[in-house]
Design an enzyme around this catalytic site. Sequence first.
Site, PDB file in Angstrom:
ATOM      1  N   ASP A  51      65.252  75.868 -62.701  1.00 42.09           N
ATOM      2  CA  ASP A  51      64.986  74.437 -62.814  1.00 42.09           C
ATOM      3  C   ASP A  51      66.216  73.629 -63.173  1.00 42.09           C
ATOM      4  O   ASP A  51      67.169  74.154 -63.718  1.00 42.09           O
ATOM      5  CB  ASP A  51      64.076  74.243 -64.035  1.00 42.09           C
ATOM      6  CG  ASP A  51      62.632  74.192 -63.684  1.00 42.09           C
ATOM      7  OD1 ASP A  51      62.308  74.358 -62.515  1.00 42.09           O
ATOM      8  OD2 ASP A  51      61.839  73.963 -64.618  1.00 42.09           O
ATOM      9  N   LYS A  73      64.066  69.412 -60.068  1.00 42.61           N
ATOM     10  CA  LYS A  73      63.836  68.043 -59.609  1.00 42.61           C
ATOM     11  C   LYS A  73      64.841  67.174 -60.324  1.00 42.61           C
ATOM     12  O   LYS A  73      65.028  67.287 -61.523  1.00 42.61           O
ATOM     13  CB  LYS A  73      62.436  67.582 -59.994  1.00 42.61           C
ATOM     14  CG  LYS A  73      61.361  68.310 -59.263  1.00 42.61           C
ATOM     15  CD  LYS A  73      60.036  67.903 -59.829  1.00 42.61           C
ATOM     16  CE  LYS A  73      59.046  69.028 -59.909  1.00 42.61           C
ATOM     17  NZ  LYS A  73      59.477  70.364 -59.965  1.00 42.61           N
ATOM     18  N   MET A 188      59.029  63.523 -71.410  1.00 42.74           N
ATOM     19  CA  MET A 188      59.184  62.634 -70.247  1.00 42.74           C
ATOM     20  C   MET A 188      58.806  61.191 -70.603  1.00 42.74           C
ATOM     21  O   MET A 188      58.115  60.510 -69.848  1.00 42.74           O
ATOM     22  CB  MET A 188      58.319  63.140 -69.077  1.00 42.74           C
ATOM     23  CG  MET A 188      58.731  64.521 -68.615  1.00 42.74           C
ATOM     24  SD  MET A 188      57.589  65.302 -67.457  1.00 42.74           S
ATOM     25  CE  MET A 188      56.364  65.994 -68.550  1.00 42.74           C
TER      26      MET A 188
HETATM   27  N1  SAH Z   1      58.592  73.242 -70.050  1.00 44.26           N
HETATM   28  C1  SAH Z   1      59.461  72.335 -70.782  1.00 44.26           C
HETATM   29  C2  SAH Z   1      59.082  70.871 -70.521  1.00 44.26           C
HETATM   30  C3  SAH Z   1      59.298  70.444 -69.095  1.00 44.26           C
HETATM   31  S1  SAH Z   1      58.908  68.758 -68.845  1.00 44.26           S
HETATM   32  C4  SAH Z   1      59.407  72.667 -72.266  1.00 44.26           C
HETATM   33  O1  SAH Z   1      58.541  73.432 -72.690  1.00 44.26           O
HETATM   34  O2  SAH Z   1      60.247  72.169 -73.015  1.00 44.26           O
HETATM   35  C5  SAH Z   1      60.495  68.012 -68.920  1.00 44.26           C
HETATM   36  C6  SAH Z   1      60.671  67.265 -70.224  1.00 44.26           C
HETATM   37  O3  SAH Z   1      60.884  68.177 -71.290  1.00 44.26           O
HETATM   38  C7  SAH Z   1      61.877  66.353 -70.275  1.00 44.26           C
HETATM   39  O4  SAH Z   1      61.612  65.131 -69.649  1.00 44.26           O
HETATM   40  C8  SAH Z   1      62.043  66.189 -71.762  1.00 44.26           C
HETATM   41  O5  SAH Z   1      61.083  65.297 -72.289  1.00 44.26           O
HETATM   42  C9  SAH Z   1      61.693  67.569 -72.262  1.00 44.26           C
HETATM   43  N2  SAH Z   1      62.884  68.418 -72.445  1.00 44.26           N
HETATM   44  C10 SAH Z   1      63.096  69.620 -71.904  1.00 44.26           C
HETATM   45  N3  SAH Z   1      64.272  70.134 -72.330  1.00 44.26           N
HETATM   46  C11 SAH Z   1      64.796  69.221 -73.172  1.00 44.26           C
HETATM   47  C12 SAH Z   1      65.988  69.171 -73.971  1.00 44.26           C
HETATM   48  N4  SAH Z   1      66.885  70.151 -73.967  1.00 44.26           N
HETATM   49  N5  SAH Z   1      66.189  68.070 -74.716  1.00 44.26           N
HETATM   50  C13 SAH Z   1      65.294  67.062 -74.742  1.00 44.26           C
HETATM   51  N6  SAH Z   1      64.168  67.067 -74.032  1.00 44.26           N
HETATM   52  C14 SAH Z   1      63.915  68.132 -73.262  1.00 44.26           C
END
Ligand code: SAH
Length: 284
Positions: A51, A73, A188
């Site tokens: 991803d 994406k 998000m």
């Molecule tokens: N599966 C992921 C979430 C995916 S949705 C999880 O469990 O963390 C994507 C969202 O995750 C981003 O828009 C943001 O809100 C958050 N996100 C993922 N990695 C991040 C990071 N390193 N720092 C801040 N937000 C993060």
Amino acid sequence: MVPSQHPPRFPDMPAFEAGWVWLVGAGPGDPGLLTLLAHHALGQADVVVYDALVDDDILNLANPDAELIYAGKRGGKPSPKQPDISDRLVSLALAGNRVLRLKGGDPFVFGRGGEEALTLVAAGVPFRVVPGITAGVGGLAYAGIPATHRETNHSVAFITGHMAGGEVPDGIDWAALASGGQALVIYMALKHLEAIAGFLVEGGLAPSTPVAVVSRAATKHQWVLETVLGDAAGDVEASGIEAPAIVAVGEIVRMRAGLDWLGAIEGRTLDPDPLGQTSQRKTG
Ligand code: SAH
């Protein structure tokens, strides 16, 4: 005492068999937050389908012979559609590869891991799920914000701030979230922060409710913006802070004054009483 072993002996790991898909969480960024199973899978996989949220430092841990396929994406750019990714996983597995599907955070938290896994089920492809540290827990911890703290909240809600089509989710009862006394952890959220903050204030949260925006948490580029609900959207705009970011809403954010351990490494003085409650604290 049992003498410690060097190098330490790791538990036996399941074999990564040909024709299998492992759906693996990579954690929020820091490669040190990978699980042992994720690390094991990276060393074994023939193909890594990853991803946008997966850090290069993590991909560098993949077996050098592994094929790396980008399936993320990115805002504004054409991106593979979800069924394409799932179908790709199926065909790679049917071709006899050990397929590692690597997702940021945890694959089952706003990661569409369930959808991809169901496609595998339908196609009869065997799979394993390796959970990861989700950004809403581990990313906040890297900002010194606990998801729960006895004196601030007894529950926490994980919320998505936008839907597949990009609009504000309409199935969310923002008023109920605002009234529960719980901490809110919004994924998000940046795009619709103004609308979301508005719904929460309408629902009864004070505009002075503490908010933290943690951008690129647990990476070298981590950036934390502290604000309050009423100012959050304007402050985000003015600061230029960018996605991916996790937004925390509630008293837990105040704990950062005491728990910003990363800041402390760089010289910040931590406050052992961040809520200013020493005199009120219950004993026992
Ligand atoms: N599966 C992921 C979430 C995916 S949705 C999880 O469990 O963390 C994507 C969202 O995750 C981003 O828009 C943001 O809100 C958050 N996100 C993922 N990695 C991040 C990071 N390193 N720092 C801040 N937000 C993060």
